[in-house]
Design an enzyme around this catalytic site. Structure first.
Site, mmCIF file in Angstrom:
data_model
loop_
_atom_site.group_PDB
_atom_site.id
_atom_site.type_symbol
_atom_site.label_atom_id
_atom_site.label_comp_id
_atom_site.label_asym_id
_atom_site.label_seq_id
_atom_site.Cartn_x
_atom_site.Cartn_y
_atom_site.Cartn_z
ATOM 1 N N ARG A 269 -15.161 -0.533 -35.934
ATOM 2 C CA ARG A 269 -17.058 -0.138 -35.471
ATOM 3 C C ARG A 269 -17.581 1.131 -35.190
ATOM 4 O O ARG A 269 -17.948 1.506 -34.380
ATOM 5 C CB ARG A 269 -16.997 -0.590 -34.238
ATOM 6 N N SER B 76 -21.858 -9.188 -30.306
ATOM 7 C CA SER B 76 -20.720 -8.737 -29.456
ATOM 8 C C SER B 76 -21.854 -7.385 -28.256
ATOM 9 O O SER B 76 -21.759 -5.985 -29.095
ATOM 10 C CB SER B 76 -19.985 -8.375 -30.483
ATOM 11 N N GLU C 70 -20.666 -1.671 -27.734
ATOM 12 C CA GLU C 70 -20.638 -1.868 -29.155
ATOM 13 C C GLU C 70 -22.239 -1.596 -29.771
ATOM 14 O O GLU C 70 -22.510 -0.377 -30.689
ATOM 15 C CB GLU C 70 -20.676 -3.100 -29.724
HETATM 16 P P1 FAD Z 1 -30.128 -1.022 -35.980
HETATM 17 O O1 FAD Z 1 -29.945 -2.096 -34.693
HETATM 18 O O2 FAD Z 1 -31.542 -1.311 -36.023
HETATM 19 O O3 FAD Z 1 -30.455 -0.147 -35.627
HETATM 20 C C1 FAD Z 1 -28.697 0.492 -35.023
HETATM 21 C C2 FAD Z 1 -27.399 1.523 -35.418
HETATM 22 O O4 FAD Z 1 -27.457 1.702 -36.273
HETATM 23 C C3 FAD Z 1 -28.582 2.437 -34.815
HETATM 24 O O5 FAD Z 1 -27.974 3.432 -33.996
HETATM 25 C C4 FAD Z 1 -29.287 3.114 -35.414
HETATM 26 O O6 FAD Z 1 -30.030 4.408 -35.088
HETATM 27 C C5 FAD Z 1 -28.616 3.260 -36.962
HETATM 28 N N1 FAD Z 1 -28.776 3.278 -37.421
HETATM 29 C C6 FAD Z 1 -29.407 1.367 -38.724
HETATM 30 N N2 FAD Z 1 -30.227 2.175 -39.550
HETATM 31 C C7 FAD Z 1 -29.559 3.323 -40.109
HETATM 32 C C8 FAD Z 1 -30.189 4.315 -41.674
HETATM 33 N N3 FAD Z 1 -31.034 4.106 -42.322
HETATM 34 N N4 FAD Z 1 -29.587 5.666 -40.982
HETATM 35 C C9 FAD Z 1 -29.179 6.275 -39.724
HETATM 36 N N5 FAD Z 1 -28.613 5.347 -38.888
HETATM 37 C C10 FAD Z 1 -29.425 3.968 -39.234
HETATM 38 N N6 FAD Z 1 -22.063 -6.470 -36.044
HETATM 39 C C11 FAD Z 1 -20.756 -6.476 -37.039
HETATM 40 O O7 FAD Z 1 -19.992 -5.301 -37.683
HETATM 41 N N7 FAD Z 1 -20.056 -7.456 -37.465
HETATM 42 C C12 FAD Z 1 -20.548 -8.633 -36.786
HETATM 43 O O8 FAD Z 1 -19.912 -9.626 -37.497
HETATM 44 C C13 FAD Z 1 -22.012 -8.894 -36.630
HETATM 45 N N8 FAD Z 1 -22.869 -10.288 -36.090
HETATM 46 C C14 FAD Z 1 -23.629 -9.806 -35.172
HETATM 47 C C15 FAD Z 1 -24.523 -10.748 -34.668
HETATM 48 C C16 FAD Z 1 -25.245 -10.901 -33.922
HETATM 49 C C17 FAD Z 1 -26.316 -12.342 -33.511
HETATM 50 C C18 FAD Z 1 -25.418 -9.954 -33.369
HETATM 51 C C19 FAD Z 1 -27.316 -9.660 -33.295
HETATM 52 C C20 FAD Z 1 -25.853 -8.382 -34.188
HETATM 53 C C21 FAD Z 1 -24.254 -8.645 -35.048
HETATM 54 N N9 FAD Z 1 -23.966 -7.548 -35.167
HETATM 55 C C22 FAD Z 1 -22.465 -7.329 -35.758
HETATM 56 C C23 FAD Z 1 -24.167 -6.503 -35.329
HETATM 57 C C24 FAD Z 1 -25.876 -5.565 -36.258
HETATM 58 O O9 FAD Z 1 -25.438 -6.417 -37.218
HETATM 59 C C25 FAD Z 1 -24.853 -5.086 -37.011
HETATM 60 O O10 FAD Z 1 -24.726 -3.665 -36.333
HETATM 61 C C26 FAD Z 1 -26.306 -3.933 -38.442
HETATM 62 O O11 FAD Z 1 -25.419 -3.579 -39.336
HETATM 63 C C27 FAD Z 1 -27.266 -3.546 -37.272
HETATM 64 O O12 FAD Z 1 -28.373 -3.758 -38.470
HETATM 65 P P2 FAD Z 1 -30.690 -2.891 -38.092
HETATM 66 O O13 FAD Z 1 -30.865 -3.263 -38.841
HETATM 67 O O14 FAD Z 1 -30.653 -4.471 -37.334
HETATM 68 O O15 FAD Z 1 -29.074 -1.680 -37.297
HETATM 69 N N1 EPU Z 2 -12.794 -16.246 -26.962
HETATM 70 C C1 EPU Z 2 -12.585 -16.175 -25.493
HETATM 71 N N2 EPU Z 2 -13.425 -16.481 -25.103
HETATM 72 C C2 EPU Z 2 -15.065 -16.996 -25.717
HETATM 73 C C3 EPU Z 2 -15.278 -16.256 -26.857
HETATM 74 C C4 EPU Z 2 -13.661 -15.613 -27.453
HETATM 75 O O1 EPU Z 2 -11.429 -16.493 -24.512
HETATM 76 O O2 EPU Z 2 -16.328 -16.763 -24.680
HETATM 77 C C5 EPU Z 2 -11.346 -15.911 -27.733
HETATM 78 C C6 EPU Z 2 -10.604 -16.718 -28.203
HETATM 79 O O3 EPU Z 2 -9.418 -16.807 -28.202
HETATM 80 C C7 EPU Z 2 -11.644 -16.801 -29.788
HETATM 81 C C8 EPU Z 2 -11.220 -15.642 -29.935
HETATM 82 O O4 EPU Z 2 -11.985 -14.384 -28.667
HETATM 83 O O5 EPU Z 2 -10.406 -17.087 -30.312
HETATM 84 C C9 EPU Z 2 -11.779 -14.335 -30.871
HETATM 85 O O6 EPU Z 2 -13.161 -14.981 -30.985
HETATM 86 P P1 EPU Z 2 -14.142 -14.567 -32.586
HETATM 87 O O7 EPU Z 2 -13.800 -14.921 -33.256
HETATM 88 O O8 EPU Z 2 -15.217 -15.043 -32.229
HETATM 89 O O9 EPU Z 2 -14.297 -12.569 -32.517
HETATM 90 P P2 EPU Z 2 -14.163 -11.737 -31.120
HETATM 91 O O10 EPU Z 2 -13.236 -10.821 -31.587
HETATM 92 O O11 EPU Z 2 -14.869 -11.910 -30.025
HETATM 93 C C10 EPU Z 2 -15.601 -9.530 -33.007
HETATM 94 C C11 EPU Z 2 -16.413 -9.199 -33.745
HETATM 95 C C12 EPU Z 2 -17.530 -10.061 -33.909
HETATM 96 C C13 EPU Z 2 -17.164 -10.855 -35.296
HETATM 97 C C14 EPU Z 2 -15.907 -11.737 -34.705
HETATM 98 C C15 EPU Z 2 -15.399 -12.692 -36.292
HETATM 99 C C16 EPU Z 2 -15.863 -7.449 -32.261
HETATM 100 C C17 EPU Z 2 -16.508 -6.788 -31.126
HETATM 101 N N3 EPU Z 2 -16.234 -7.933 -32.565
HETATM 102 O O12 EPU Z 2 -15.724 -10.701 -32.061
HETATM 103 O O13 EPU Z 2 -18.626 -9.186 -34.082
HETATM 104 O O14 EPU Z 2 -18.102 -11.397 -35.685
HETATM 105 O O15 EPU Z 2 -15.198 -10.856 -34.323
HETATM 106 O O16 EPU Z 2 -15.156 -11.421 -37.141
HETATM 107 O O17 EPU Z 2 -15.270 -6.887 -33.073
HETATM 108 C C18 EPU Z 2 -19.638 -8.265 -33.342
HETATM 109 O O18 EPU Z 2 -19.999 -6.764 -33.484
HETATM 110 O O19 EPU Z 2 -21.749 -7.740 -33.220
HETATM 111 C C19 EPU Z 2 -19.262 -9.070 -34.132
HETATM 112 C C20 EPU Z 2 -20.067 -9.958 -33.625
#
Ligand code: FAD
Ligand code: EPU
Length: 351
Positions: A173, A246, A343
Site C-alpha cells: 500500500r 479498508s 490507508e
Molecule cells: P482516488 O480515490 O480518486 O485517489 C486515491 C489517491 O490517489 C489520492 O491520493 C489521489 O490524489 C491519488 N491519485 C489518483 N489518481 C491519480 C493520478 N492519476 N495521479 C496522481 N495521483 C493520483 N484498494 C486496494 O489496494 N485493494 C483493495 O482490495 C481495495 N478494495 C476496495 C474496496 C472498496 C469497496 C473501496 C471503496 C476501495 C477499495 N480500495 C482497495 C481502495 C481504492 O479502490 C484504490 O485505492 C483505488 O486505486 C483508488 O482509485 P480512485 O480512482 O478512486 O482514486
Molecule cells: N477479520 C476479522 N474481522 C472482520 C474482518 C476480517 O477478524 O470483521 C479477519 C479474519 O480473520 C479474516 C482476516 O481478518 O480472515 C482477513 O480478512 P480479509 O481477507 O477481508 O482481508 P483484510 O486483511 O482485512 C486486505 C486488504 C483488502 C483486500 C483483502 C483481500 C488491507 C488494508 N486490506 O484486507 O484491501 O481486498 O485483504 O486481499 O491490506 C483496501 O485496501 O481497501 C482493501 C479492501
C-alpha cells in the site's frame, strides 16, 4: 463559472460529494477535467490556479475529505485509451493504459484478450492512474508486479517523466507517488502481462470459492469471478453505504511483538511481511476484538460486515468520520500496543 480551453475545462466551486465513495459533503474551489494530458502544463500555469494546493482525483474511492472546502485545484483526468504495445505469440503482452480508464474494466479487457495477471485484482474500484499510487493489492497479488513503467507529469520539473517500475518504490500500500502526493500526476501506466503463467490461489478462501462454483478449473477468468464473489460477500458496496474499503493498513510490526501478541491472542491472524524480521497483523481482527465492529455514532460507523471498513450511514461529515477513525486507532493502541495507519488519502487534516 466554467471556462474551456483546448484539452481541459476549468470550473469553480464544484461539489465533491458525488465524486467520493464516502459520500461526504465537500467542495473544490477549482476543478479541472483534463481530456488531453499534454495540456496539463498549460492548466497549471493558468492565472487563477497557479501555485494552489493540488489534488488529483480519480473515482474518489480512497480519499476522505476532512474539511468542507478544498481550497485548491482538483485535477480529474478523463483520458482512457488502451494501446497494445506488443503482442507476439508466446511472449508476455505489453499494454499502455491512460489514467482515466476504469480499473475493473481493464481487468476484464485484458482477460478477454488472454492476458493474465490482473485476475486477483478484479472489482477493486478506481481509475488505472490511481493503481500505482498505493500499489493496489488483493488476494495475494499487488499491481506493482505487472507494472513496467508509469508516465507522469512532474510538477517539480514541469515535464513528462517515465518512471520504470524499479524507480516507483512499490511496497505494501505504498509507492513513491504516495510519499510525495503533490508532485506527480500519473497520466498512463504500462503493464507487462504474461500469457502462460499459473494462476495464484494461495490467498485463504480462493480455492474454496472455485470449489463452491462447481469445482471449475482455475482459469484466470474463473479466478476473477471467484474474487468478485468473495468481495461482494465480504465488503460493503459503496453504492449502498459510503465507504473507502479498508480504512487502515494491516500493521507491519517487529516479529517479537507479533509473537508476543499471538501468545496472548492465539486467534490473531498474522501474515508474512516480506521481511522475516517483521510480521503483518490483521487490523480487522484487532479492531473487531477491541469491540468496534458494527459500532455507530450518528451516521459515522464501523461496518458490521467488515471491521476494517469505516462507513457513512448517510450524513456523516468527513470530520466525524475522521474523529471516529482516531478513536478506533487509539483504542487499538491502548489495548494491543499496535499503531494503526490510515490507508486512504485524508484531505485537509493530518491523522
Ligand atoms: P482516488 O480515490 O480518486 O485517489 C486515491 C489517491 O490517489 C489520492 O491520493 C489521489 O490524489 C491519488 N491519485 C489518483 N489518481 C491519480 C493520478 N492519476 N495521479 C496522481 N495521483 C493520483 N484498494 C486496494 O489496494 N485493494 C483493495 O482490495 C481495495 N478494495 C476496495 C474496496 C472498496 C469497496 C473501496 C471503496 C476501495 C477499495 N480500495 C482497495 C481502495 C481504492 O479502490 C484504490 O485505492 C483505488 O486505486 C483508488 O482509485 P480512485 O480512482 O478512486 O482514486
Ligand atoms: N477479520 C476479522 N474481522 C472482520 C474482518 C476480517 O477478524 O470483521 C479477519 C479474519 O480473520 C479474516 C482476516 O481478518 O480472515 C482477513 O480478512 P480479509 O481477507 O477481508 O482481508 P483484510 O486483511 O482485512 C486486505 C486488504 C483488502 C483486500 C483483502 C483481500 C488491507 C488494508 N486490506 O484486507 O484491501 O481486498 O485483504 O486481499 O491490506 C483496501 O485496501 O481497501 C482493501 C479492501
Amino acid at each position: 463559472m466554467t471556462s474551456s480551453r483546448a484539452g481541459y475545462a476549468l470550473a469553480r466551486d464544484v461539489p465533491l460529494r458525488p465524486r467520493n465513495t464516502f459520500r461526504v459533503d465537500a467542495r473544490a474551489r477549482w476543478f479541472a477535467t483534463v481530456h488531453d494530458a499534454p495540456s496539463l502544463s498549460a492548466l497549471l500555469e493558468e492565472r487563477d490556479v497557479r501555485g494552489l494546493p493540488l489534488l488529483v482525483l480519480g473515482q474518489g474511492s480512497n480519499v476522505l475529505f476532512a474539511e468542507p472546502w478544498f481550497e485548491g485545484l482538483v485535477v480529474h483526468l478523463a483520458c482512457d485509451d488502451l494501446s497494445v504495445l506488443q503482442d507476439a505469440p508466446g511472449e508476455p503482452a505489453a499494454v499502455r493504459v491512460e489514467a482515466a480508464h476504469d480499473w475493473d474494466t481493464l481487468v476484464d479487457r485484458t482477460l478477454q484478450r488472454g492476458m493474465r495477471g490482473l485476475e486477483n485484482l478484479a472489482l477493486i474500484p478506481g481509475q488505472v492512474g490511481a493503481a500505482p499510487i498505493q500499489n493496489i493489492g488483493a488476494y495475494g497479488v499487488e499491481v506493482g508486479e505487472f507494472i513496467t513503467a508509469v508516465l507522469a507529469f512532474d510538477r517539480m520539473t514541469h515535464a513528462m517523466v517515465r518512471l520504470d517500475a524499479v524507480d516507483c518504490g512499490f511496497g505494501y500500500r505504498d509507492s513513491l507517488f504516495k510519499r510525495e502526493p503533490e508532485r506527480r500526476i500519473v497520466v498512463a501506466v504500462e503493464f507487462r502481462l504474461p500469457r502462460d503463467e499459473a494462476t495464484r490461489l494461495e490467498y485463504a478462501g480462493l480455492h474454496e470459492e472455485l470449489v463452491a462454483m462447481g469445482g471449475v478449473a482455475p482459469t484466470p477468468r474463473n479466478v476473477a469471478t471467484a474474487v468478485r464473489r468473495i468481495r461482494r460477500r465480504k465488503l460493503p458496496d459503496p453504492a449502498e453505504i459510503g465507504n473507502a474499503g479498508s480504512f487502515f493498513k494491516n500493521p507491519v510490526v517487529p516479529l517479537d511483538l507479533a509473537v508476543a501478541l499471538r501468545e496472548q491472542h492465539p486467534a490473531l491472524p498474522t501474515y508474512p511481511a516480506g521481511d522475516t524480521r517483521q510480521r503483518k497483523l490483521s487490523a480487522a481482527w484487532l479492531i473487531a476484538e477491541a469491540g468496534w465492529r458494527g459500532f455507530r455514532e450518528g451516521d459515522a460507523g464501523i461496518s458490521a460486515q467488515h471491521a476494517l471498513v469505516l462507513v457513512n450511514h448517510g450524513a456523516a461529515t468527513g470530520a466525524q468520520l475522521l474523529g471516529l477513525a482516531r478513536r478506533v486507532a487509539e483504542s487499538v493502541k491502548a489495548r494491543f500496543g499496535v499503531r494503526l495507519e490510515p490507508e486512504p488519502r485524508i484531505v485537509g487534516a493530518a491523522f
